[in-house]
Write a protein that holds these residues in place. Structure first.
Motif, PDB file in Angstrom:
ATOM      1  N   CYS A 113      10.302  -1.483  -2.314  1.00 18.77           N
ATOM      2  CA  CYS A 113       8.795  -1.739  -2.574  1.00 18.77           C
ATOM      3  C   CYS A 113       7.933  -0.380  -2.380  1.00 18.77           C
ATOM      4  O   CYS A 113       7.678  -0.050  -1.134  1.00 18.77           O
ATOM      5  N   CYS A 116      -4.302  -1.795  -6.221  1.00 15.65           N
ATOM      6  CA  CYS A 116      -2.818  -1.890  -6.090  1.00 15.65           C
ATOM      7  C   CYS A 116      -2.187  -2.024  -7.426  1.00 15.65           C
ATOM      8  O   CYS A 116      -2.491  -3.178  -8.199  1.00 15.65           O
ATOM      9  N   PRO A 117      -1.326  -1.246  -8.058  1.00 13.89           N
ATOM     10  CA  PRO A 117      -0.720  -1.664  -9.357  1.00 13.89           C
ATOM     11  C   PRO A 117       0.337  -2.619  -9.273  1.00 13.89           C
ATOM     12  O   PRO A 117       0.940  -3.156 -10.331  1.00 13.89           O
ATOM     13  N   ASN A 118       0.795  -3.110  -8.132  1.00 11.87           N
ATOM     14  CA  ASN A 118       1.961  -4.120  -8.029  1.00 11.87           C
ATOM     15  C   ASN A 118       1.241  -5.267  -7.453  1.00 11.87           C
ATOM     16  O   ASN A 118       0.571  -5.714  -6.797  1.00 11.87           O
ATOM     17  N   PRO A 119       1.183  -6.280  -8.510  1.00 15.58           N
ATOM     18  CA  PRO A 119       0.627  -7.503  -8.673  1.00 15.58           C
ATOM     19  C   PRO A 119       1.016  -8.278  -7.319  1.00 15.58           C
ATOM     20  O   PRO A 119       0.160  -9.145  -6.922  1.00 15.58           O
ATOM     21  N   LYS A 120       2.365  -8.294  -6.861  1.00 12.15           N
ATOM     22  CA  LYS A 120       2.820  -9.091  -5.650  1.00 12.15           C
ATOM     23  C   LYS A 120       2.091  -8.442  -4.676  1.00 12.15           C
ATOM     24  O   LYS A 120       1.505  -9.228  -3.491  1.00 12.15           O
ATOM     25  N   PHE A 121       2.251  -7.252  -4.244  1.00 12.93           N
ATOM     26  CA  PHE A 121       1.927  -6.623  -3.105  1.00 12.93           C
ATOM     27  C   PHE A 121       0.165  -6.785  -3.077  1.00 12.93           C
ATOM     28  O   PHE A 121      -0.369  -6.648  -2.142  1.00 12.93           O
ATOM     29  N   LYS A 122      -0.437  -6.508  -4.262  1.00 13.69           N
ATOM     30  CA  LYS A 122      -1.914  -6.688  -4.467  1.00 13.69           C
ATOM     31  C   LYS A 122      -2.358  -7.963  -3.801  1.00 13.69           C
ATOM     32  O   LYS A 122      -3.316  -8.191  -2.924  1.00 13.69           O
ATOM     33  N   LEU A 170       8.444 -10.135  -2.935  1.00 10.52           N
ATOM     34  CA  LEU A 170       8.327  -8.850  -3.201  1.00 10.52           C
ATOM     35  C   LEU A 170       9.191  -7.945  -3.643  1.00 10.52           C
ATOM     36  O   LEU A 170       8.950  -6.874  -4.540  1.00 10.52           O
ATOM     37  N   ASN A 174       6.389 -11.677   2.101  1.00  9.48           N
ATOM     38  CA  ASN A 174       7.378 -10.976   1.390  1.00  9.48           C
ATOM     39  C   ASN A 174       8.396 -11.915   0.671  1.00  9.48           C
ATOM     40  O   ASN A 174       8.370 -11.620  -0.491  1.00  9.48           O
ATOM     41  N   GLU A 179       5.038   0.561  -2.857  1.00  6.62           N
ATOM     42  CA  GLU A 179       3.704   0.393  -2.342  1.00  6.62           C
ATOM     43  C   GLU A 179       3.684  -0.153  -0.895  1.00  6.62           C
ATOM     44  O   GLU A 179       2.885   0.422   0.160  1.00  6.62           O
TER      45      GLU A 179
END
Length: 253
Positions: A81, A131-137, A72, A67, A83
């Motif tokens: 976050c 996943c729409p969140n590029p970092k969590f993706k 994140l 993270n 997600e």
């Protein structure tokens, strides 16, 4: 995943499709207790979900190594976050998670637990892809990769695996054996459920050391500087020292 100075670990979430605060926690549902250590381990019930999520936002979201590495939650305090919250809730809703609570009901640490089946691998990959969140993706993609490579369901010929997706201890409560107590009680819970294998994917060196003390053994490891997701030109993860790899640990029960 773990922070360089804490015992926080995101391992992975399972069965996400099976996807309130309370000021006191009663002794009902107590798993283990010791007045000498100043806390007891209890099962996380639905009325505790918001309290546990708030604890994670103030601890795990902020200082887990991956993270931190991908920033994140940015500058949000507590960490935000959506997600990751949904990811965490998927494990909580299986009803197998545990928390360490003080005599006044404060959460000092928690371990999120879930039981997985082999088909959950594809579900995790789908979540990463969508996943729409590029970092969590990025993080989900890494977890899906580890899941496929470790392949513990086939490797150990088991239908069910007791997974420990997250471990987190309050930064002010380290050195009191809370992480070890949570992990030990999680293994005992798995034994009581007749699940034949326990697994922890350790993104932190500290978590790997903790689970090894309980008799879990590594079956797969991946150096962060060797992992290249599809389309990447360079490794996306470079956590702070000493976290140089993610490793899957297991124990037959």
């Amino acid at each position: 995943m773990n922070s360089p100075t804490s015992q926080n670990s995101l391992v992975k979430n399972i069965n996400l499709n099976s996807i309130r605060f309370v000021s006191q926690v009663s002794r009902e549902g107590c798993v283990s207790s010791s007045s000498s250590r100043g806390y007891e381990i209890v099962r996380v019930k639905p009325e505790h979900y918001e309290q546990v999520m708030d604890f994670l936002r103030h601890n795990f979201f902020l200082d887990e190594p991956l993270n931190v590495c991908v920033q994140l939650v940015g500058d949000s305090r507590p960490g935000t976050c959506p997600e990751l919250e949904e990811f965490s809730m998927g494990a909580l809703q299986q009803g197998l998670s545990l928390m360490a609570v003080s005599p006044d009901g404060a959460v000092l640490g928690c371990v999120l637990n879930a039981v997985s089946q082999h088909e959950d691998i594809e579900e995790l990959q789908r979540l990463a892809d969508e996943c729409p969140n590029p970092k969590f993706k990025l993080i989900l993609g890494l977890l899906a990769h580890i899941e496929k490579e470790a392949d513990v369901h086939h490797r150990f010929d088991v239908e069910r695996v007791f997974e420990i997706p997250m471990l987190s201890v309050d930064s002010n409560c380290r050195g009191r054996g809370i992480a070890t107590a949570l992990l030990r009680d999680a293994v005992e819970l798995a034994t009581s459920l007749n699940v034949p294998l326990v697994r922890v994917d350790c993104s932190s060196k500290f978590t790997a050391m903790a689970v090894a003390k309980l008799g879990l053994e590594p079956v797969y490891n991946l150096k962060y500087n060797t992992y290249l997701p599809p389309g990447a030109e360079q490794p996306p993860f470079n956590p702070a020292y000493p976290h140089d790899e993610v490793a899957s640990y297991v124990k037959r029960l």
